[in-house]
Design a protein around this motif. Structure first.
Motif, mmCIF file in Angstrom:
data_model
loop_
_atom_site.group_PDB
_atom_site.id
_atom_site.type_symbol
_atom_site.label_atom_id
_atom_site.label_comp_id
_atom_site.label_asym_id
_atom_site.label_seq_id
_atom_site.Cartn_x
_atom_site.Cartn_y
_atom_site.Cartn_z
ATOM 1 N N LEU A 66 55.755 -25.060 -23.504
ATOM 2 C CA LEU A 66 55.875 -24.598 -24.889
ATOM 3 C C LEU A 66 54.506 -24.564 -25.573
ATOM 4 N N LEU A 67 53.714 -25.607 -25.357
ATOM 5 C CA LEU A 67 52.402 -25.696 -26.002
ATOM 6 C C LEU A 67 51.457 -24.621 -25.485
ATOM 7 N N VAL A 68 51.400 -24.456 -24.175
ATOM 8 C CA VAL A 68 50.477 -23.483 -23.580
ATOM 9 C C VAL A 68 50.897 -22.064 -23.957
ATOM 10 N N GLY A 69 52.183 -21.760 -23.848
ATOM 11 C CA GLY A 69 52.653 -20.416 -24.189
ATOM 12 C C GLY A 69 52.403 -20.068 -25.643
ATOM 13 N N ALA A 70 52.738 -20.998 -26.543
ATOM 14 C CA ALA A 70 52.525 -20.749 -27.968
ATOM 15 C C ALA A 70 51.046 -20.585 -28.288
ATOM 16 N N PRO A 199 46.586 -32.343 -30.607
ATOM 17 C CA PRO A 199 45.845 -32.291 -31.879
ATOM 18 C C PRO A 199 44.801 -31.182 -31.922
ATOM 19 N N LEU A 200 44.192 -30.860 -30.788
ATOM 20 C CA LEU A 200 43.208 -29.776 -30.766
ATOM 21 C C LEU A 200 43.868 -28.430 -31.068
ATOM 22 N N VAL A 201 45.068 -28.233 -30.528
ATOM 23 C CA VAL A 201 45.793 -26.996 -30.806
ATOM 24 C C VAL A 201 46.173 -26.919 -32.278
ATOM 25 N N VAL A 202 46.629 -28.029 -32.839
ATOM 26 C CA VAL A 202 46.996 -28.057 -34.268
ATOM 27 C C VAL A 202 45.776 -27.770 -35.135
ATOM 28 N N ILE A 203 44.639 -28.368 -34.778
ATOM 29 C CA ILE A 203 43.401 -28.128 -35.532
ATOM 30 C C ILE A 203 43.007 -26.655 -35.466
ATOM 31 N N GLY A 204 43.244 -26.017 -34.325
ATOM 32 C CA GLY A 204 42.924 -24.599 -34.203
ATOM 33 C C GLY A 204 43.901 -23.696 -34.929
ATOM 34 N N LEU A 205 45.184 -24.051 -34.922
ATOM 35 C CA LEU A 205 46.192 -23.212 -35.575
ATOM 36 C C LEU A 205 46.103 -23.268 -37.103
ATOM 37 N N LEU A 206 45.682 -24.411 -37.624
ATOM 38 C CA LEU A 206 45.657 -24.583 -39.084
ATOM 39 C C LEU A 206 44.788 -23.551 -39.794
ATOM 40 N N PRO A 207 43.514 -23.353 -39.406
ATOM 41 C CA PRO A 207 42.724 -22.322 -40.100
ATOM 42 C C PRO A 207 43.262 -20.915 -39.893
ATOM 43 N N LEU A 208 43.878 -20.637 -38.743
ATOM 44 C CA LEU A 208 44.460 -19.309 -38.536
ATOM 45 C C LEU A 208 45.587 -19.057 -39.528
ATOM 46 N N ALA A 209 46.398 -20.084 -39.765
ATOM 47 C CA ALA A 209 47.485 -19.941 -40.732
ATOM 48 C C ALA A 209 46.937 -19.808 -42.156
ATOM 49 N N LEU A 210 45.912 -20.584 -42.480
ATOM 50 C CA LEU A 210 45.351 -20.540 -43.832
ATOM 51 C C LEU A 210 44.601 -19.227 -44.104
ATOM 52 N N LEU A 211 44.035 -18.626 -43.063
ATOM 53 C CA LEU A 211 43.257 -17.398 -43.215
ATOM 54 C C LEU A 211 44.061 -16.142 -42.894
ATOM 55 N N ARG A 212 45.386 -16.247 -42.871
ATOM 56 C CA ARG A 212 46.211 -15.130 -42.405
ATOM 57 C C ARG A 212 46.029 -13.873 -43.247
ATOM 58 N N TRP A 213 45.897 -14.026 -44.565
ATOM 59 C CA TRP A 213 45.737 -12.826 -45.391
ATOM 60 C C TRP A 213 44.346 -12.227 -45.228
ATOM 61 N N ARG A 214 43.342 -13.076 -44.996
ATOM 62 C CA ARG A 214 41.988 -12.568 -44.746
ATOM 63 C C ARG A 214 41.925 -11.815 -43.411
ATOM 64 N N VAL A 215 42.661 -12.297 -42.424
ATOM 65 C CA VAL A 215 42.698 -11.592 -41.148
ATOM 66 C C VAL A 215 43.340 -10.218 -41.327
ATOM 67 N N ALA A 284 53.662 -17.125 -31.492
ATOM 68 C CA ALA A 284 53.683 -18.488 -30.977
ATOM 69 C C ALA A 284 55.066 -18.850 -30.440
ATOM 70 N N LEU A 285 56.108 -18.515 -31.174
ATOM 71 C CA LEU A 285 57.466 -18.865 -30.752
ATOM 72 C C LEU A 285 57.892 -18.075 -29.513
ATOM 73 N N ILE A 286 57.603 -16.776 -29.516
ATOM 74 C CA ILE A 286 57.968 -15.959 -28.358
ATOM 75 C C ILE A 286 57.145 -16.369 -27.140
ATOM 76 N N GLY A 287 55.867 -16.657 -27.337
ATOM 77 C CA GLY A 287 55.026 -17.097 -26.229
ATOM 78 C C GLY A 287 55.500 -18.414 -25.645
ATOM 79 N N ALA A 288 55.933 -19.335 -26.504
ATOM 80 C CA ALA A 288 56.448 -20.611 -26.015
ATOM 81 C C ALA A 288 57.689 -20.394 -25.156
ATOM 82 N N GLY A 289 58.610 -19.568 -25.647
ATOM 83 C CA GLY A 289 59.819 -19.295 -24.880
ATOM 84 C C GLY A 289 59.536 -18.548 -23.587
ATOM 85 N N TYR A 290 58.615 -17.610 -23.652
ATOM 86 C CA TYR A 290 58.270 -16.825 -22.462
ATOM 87 C C TYR A 290 57.711 -17.705 -21.354
ATOM 88 N N LEU A 291 56.752 -18.558 -21.689
ATOM 89 C CA LEU A 291 56.149 -19.380 -20.644
ATOM 90 C C LEU A 291 57.125 -20.454 -20.157
#
Length: 332
Positions: A66-70, A199-215, A284-291
């Motif tokens: 789940l972690l790797v796929g997401a 925790p490294l994955v969470v640290i990486g996902l957090l800025p992506l979520a916060l910057l979603r409108w900028r992306v 993230a959800l589809i990738g978790a299920g797929y893997l």
């Protein structure tokens, strides 16, 4: 609020489906378990053998899938949005090649498993760091093209050094371990392996979520983003750093698992649209299920376990051909 309801409904449905798939994966394997056995063990009861199989073998492996796929799917969605190209994958800047080189160095030096994982993580981060440093020194107006080209060069260089080390490695001990790592696997995953990566994955996902409108704004192009008040260079740096951190973390955990970051974001985009705020969680959800499905197949379809990289390539390569045939129609 009305615009959020379909996205929340889709997220809830995908999450529920993911839980059901994880429960089913717990029961499937060489040692088959019934629904009653699984529920009894989860409730703190059940026989000792079932508890060992569930808690020590299957749940850590399911959690890793789940972690790797997401993570790979989320990183792929980020890179595709950043580079405005649905054919981009998380290793576009050489993170997989760098992580591979780091792992090979660790295996070549006969380091313990934990040290090999750390070496792979450091190698992936260093490779992308070199790409960004060289890109900053190159005077080119097209920053995206510069990053991609330098990523290809650094990836090729890391691949060449990796090939040299494979030639020098012990063919009876080190070379099989190197080959196995590059095929990707979750066979030996334990709780101790998951704890550093989470925790490294969470640290990486957090800025992506916060910057979603900028992306979303950045996907319009640098000039349009600047006119709307978004600093393209800084946003690009944070997105690349976050997505690279995610990719390097799970690559160090599972080895090289290809195609997930390419295929899954495109599927998610066809379901929820190109808006990054919806695309990121859906990917993230589809990738978790797929893997999770692929890993369950890997450990059940044959007498010996099939490497993850083989199955993801068998599934992803035909999809990639279909994606090329469709051109850019799936991007809009």
């Amino acid at each position: 609020m009305n615009n959020r309801r379909p996205a929340l409904t889709m997220t809830g449905a995908l999450s529920l489906f993911l839980v059901l798939m994880a429960f089913g994966a717990v029961m499937i394997g060489p040692y088959e378990l019934s629904t009653g056995q699984v529920l009894a063990v989860l409730a703190g009861q059940g026989d000792e053998q079932a508890r060992i199989v569930i808690w020590n073998i299957r749940l850590p492996r399911i959690g890793a899938a789940l972690l790797v796929g997401a993570s790979l799917a989320a990183a792929g969605a980020s890179f595709q949005a950043l580079f405005r190209n649905p054919l981009v994958s998380p290793d576009i800047l050489g993170v997989s090649a760098g992580a591979g080189l780091g792992a090979v160095v660790g295996i070549f030096l006969a380091l313990p498993v934990v040290a090999i994982q750390v070496s792979a993580f450091v190698g992936g981060m260093v490779a992308v760091g070199v790409v960004m440093l060289v890109a900053a020194l190159v005077r080119n107006t097209d920053r995206t093209l510069t990053l991609v080209l330098i990523g290809v060069v650094i990836g090729a260089l890391a691949g060449a050094v990796t090939s040299l080390l494979k030639v020098l490695a012990d063919p009876y001990d080190q070379l099989p371990a190197i080959t196995f790592w590059f095929l990707g696997s979750l066979a030996a995953i334990t709780d101790d392996d998951l704890l550093p990566a989470l925790p490294l994955v969470v640290i990486g996902l957090l800025p992506l979520a916060l910057l979603r409108w900028r992306v979303n704004v950045l996907s319009l192009g640098d000039e349009e983003a600047s006119s709307l008040g978004v600093e393209a260079g800084r946003t690009r740096f944070f997105v690349i750093a976050a997505a690279t951190l995610i990719t390097a973390s799970v690559t160090a955990l599972a080895g090289v698992v290809g195609w997930v970051g390419l295929v899954i974001p495109h599927i998610a985009r066809m379901i929820v649209g190109p808006g990054f705020g919806r695309l990121l969680p859906a990917s993230a959800l589809i990738g978790a299920g797929y893997l999770l499905i692929v890993d369950t197949l890997a450990r059940t379809i044959a007498q010996i376990e099939v490497p993850l990289g083989v199955l993801t390539a068998v599934i992803g390569a035909p999809f990639f051909v279909w994606l090329l045939a469709r051109g850019r129609r799936g991007w809009s």
